[in-house]
Motif scaffolding. Sequence first.
Motif, PDB file in Angstrom:
ATOM      1  N   ASP A 267       0.827  -1.216   0.000  1.00 33.53           N
ATOM      2  CA  ASP A 267       0.000   0.000   0.000  1.00 33.53           C
ATOM      3  C   ASP A 267       0.859   1.264   0.000  1.00 33.53           C
ATOM      4  O   ASP A 267       0.642   2.191  -0.774  1.00 33.53           O
TER       5      ASP A 267
ATOM      6  N   CYS B   6       2.561   1.719  -3.319  1.00 33.44           N
ATOM      7  CA  CYS B   6       1.648   2.257  -4.335  1.00 33.44           C
ATOM      8  C   CYS B   6       1.469   3.766  -4.159  1.00 33.44           C
ATOM      9  O   CYS B   6       1.469   4.515  -5.137  1.00 33.44           O
TER      10      CYS B   6
ATOM     11  N   ASP C   5      -0.666  -9.936  -8.282  1.00 32.13           N
ATOM     12  CA  ASP C   5      -1.476  -8.945  -7.552  1.00 32.13           C
ATOM     13  C   ASP C   5      -0.675  -7.663  -7.311  1.00 32.13           C
ATOM     14  O   ASP C   5      -1.184  -6.547  -7.476  1.00 32.13           O
ATOM     15  N   GLU C   6       0.584  -7.841  -6.925  1.00 34.02           N
ATOM     16  CA  GLU C   6       1.438  -6.673  -6.670  1.00 34.02           C
ATOM     17  C   GLU C   6       1.688  -5.882  -7.960  1.00 34.02           C
ATOM     18  O   GLU C   6       1.623  -4.650  -7.965  1.00 34.02           O
TER      19      GLU C   6
ATOM     20  N   SER D 219      -0.178  -5.733 -10.496  1.00 32.48           N
ATOM     21  CA  SER D 219      -1.438  -5.074 -10.847  1.00 32.48           C
ATOM     22  C   SER D 219      -1.619  -3.802 -10.018  1.00 32.48           C
ATOM     23  O   SER D 219      -1.934  -2.728 -10.552  1.00 32.48           O
ATOM     24  N   ALA D 220      -1.397  -3.913  -8.711  1.00 30.93           N
ATOM     25  CA  ALA D 220      -1.573  -2.761  -7.827  1.00 30.93           C
ATOM     26  C   ALA D 220      -0.609  -1.632  -8.185  1.00 30.93           C
ATOM     27  O   ALA D 220      -0.956  -0.449  -8.116  1.00 30.93           O
TER      28      ALA D 220
ATOM     29  N   ASN E  74       0.555  -1.149 -11.126  1.00 31.93           N
ATOM     30  CA  ASN E  74       0.392  -0.845 -12.546  1.00 31.93           C
ATOM     31  C   ASN E  74       1.712  -1.022 -13.302  1.00 31.93           C
ATOM     32  O   ASN E  74       2.081  -0.218 -14.177  1.00 31.93           O
TER      33      ASN E  74
END
Lengths: 282, 282
Positions: B50, B53, B92-93, B95-96, B98
């Motif tokens: 988080d 990101c 997943d990472e 994707s988060a 981008n």
Amino acid sequence: MTTRAEVSRLSLNQRTTALWSLPEAVQGCIDAGLGAIGIWREQLVEVGLDEACRLVAGSGLRVSSLCRGGFFTTADPAEAQGAEASNREAIDEASALNAATLVLVAGGLPQGDRDLKAARERASAAIERLVPYAQEAEVTLGIEPMNPIYAADRGVISTLAQALDIAERFDPADVGVVVDTFHVWWEPGIEDQLQRAGDRIVSYQICDWITPLPADTLLARGMMGDGHVDFAAFTRSVALAGYQGDIEVEIFNADLWAAPPAKVLDQMVERYLDLVQPHLAG
Amino acid sequence: MTTRAEVSRLSLNQRTTALWSLPEAVQGCIDAGLGAIGIWREQLVEVGLDEACRLVAGSGLRVSSLCRGGFFTTADPAEAQGAEASNREAIDEASALNAATLVLVAGGLPQGDRDLKAARERASAAIERLVPYAQEAEVTLGIEPMNPIYAADRGVISTLAQALDIAERFDPADVGVVVDTFHVWWEPGIEDQLQRAGDRIVSYQICDWITPLPADTLLARGMMGDGHVDFAAFTRSVALAGYQGDIEVEIFNADLWAAPPAKVLDQMVERYLDLVQPHLAG
């Protein structure tokens, strides 16, 4: 007990027992019942060609290879001429020794030169220029693809596929390929390339890919069984391609060079019988 | 003077400045005017996804790659399941964040296992199993062929041709290839393979092949210009293939890691402007 028949196709490349002179290596091969020897030009010089020919003829050994010609990649015309003269001399020696092939190492990038494609083209052109002379002398040139680890500084021909692309421009009696497990064990589609090579395989050299790689990468080769190469599968592919020649053990390794040569030869025979010989029937 | 436009496609892979945490690396990129950063999962863990990101979004940097998924070659079903779970997490990472791609390193031969062909097949099958999950997450998987020097212990996919043989079974939006000069600079016919790759090139990573090779081969990579790679020709081929993405500098090298990261970044910018950037127009 080892019988003579079981090691009749085994050959000792002189580089495996670097401490031995040519007479010592010949005697070592005789004592172990080997069928052949791979000779290095550097050690040939020590005894002279005539004496070497007498020695080999008297021993009953085949000469599975003469190592080595090549080093074709210089961009300097005078140096290229020198390389060609040296290669002609090597062809004469291979002819006198009745060697199964003269091993050709392409050479690396010249100092400061980054044009790999041009270096490869020079190597290919130099081989083409040598062919008539080799043909005349009835010597088969053997192009040896080298592991990409040496692409910059030793051999710009990096895969069996690439070596075959060059060799196939010529008659198989004139230009073949040298297959060394260390150099091509990793090559994708190697089984297909060995099949493609067929009777162009003029030398089968064996040694292992070990990790971690020793600090001096030139001496990074291991005894069969000490590393990652699947000698059973590889040897079956070589046999399936129709190869009937000698199996030459060529290992550059500082630890082996420090050991008594006779012990190295014993171990090499043992590993050969264990890992390679049973698979020669294909 | 460097202008922001000239380095807008340059990306710092975190491994080049291993001493820097993610926040420090992000700040370094901002200070140098770079357009992107390549993030490593190991260093992502230190700050948490988080926070990473938030950090990246606030910086305006693109994430040119997340390094890395893969390590698919185990023959043990429980381990394979673990690897798949880890790869889903990496997706997943990616994707988060981008990220332009999740870099996949195939993995080496399992301990004591010499069946390279089977290991390659397991890697290929594992990629196939991951595709639906990646597709769902809108993450493009990037298969990275690795220099054959790593075929035994790190990456059994050894050429761009081989990586493309796998990638081409899937939609280009789902599976592409990572082109790293260190890994494929020596590959015969590399220009043709880059053309073949076209829009499947999801990452262009640069560093040099230096000789003599440092003792620890994992850290054998050099700063652009210190070795044998022709960055002008290679970059033109990548550009000609249609690549429009970031150019990521990824160098594993003990000497560079011992130097102040900001100095390494300065040198990397300088070499990029000298050797790579002028050739991006193809």
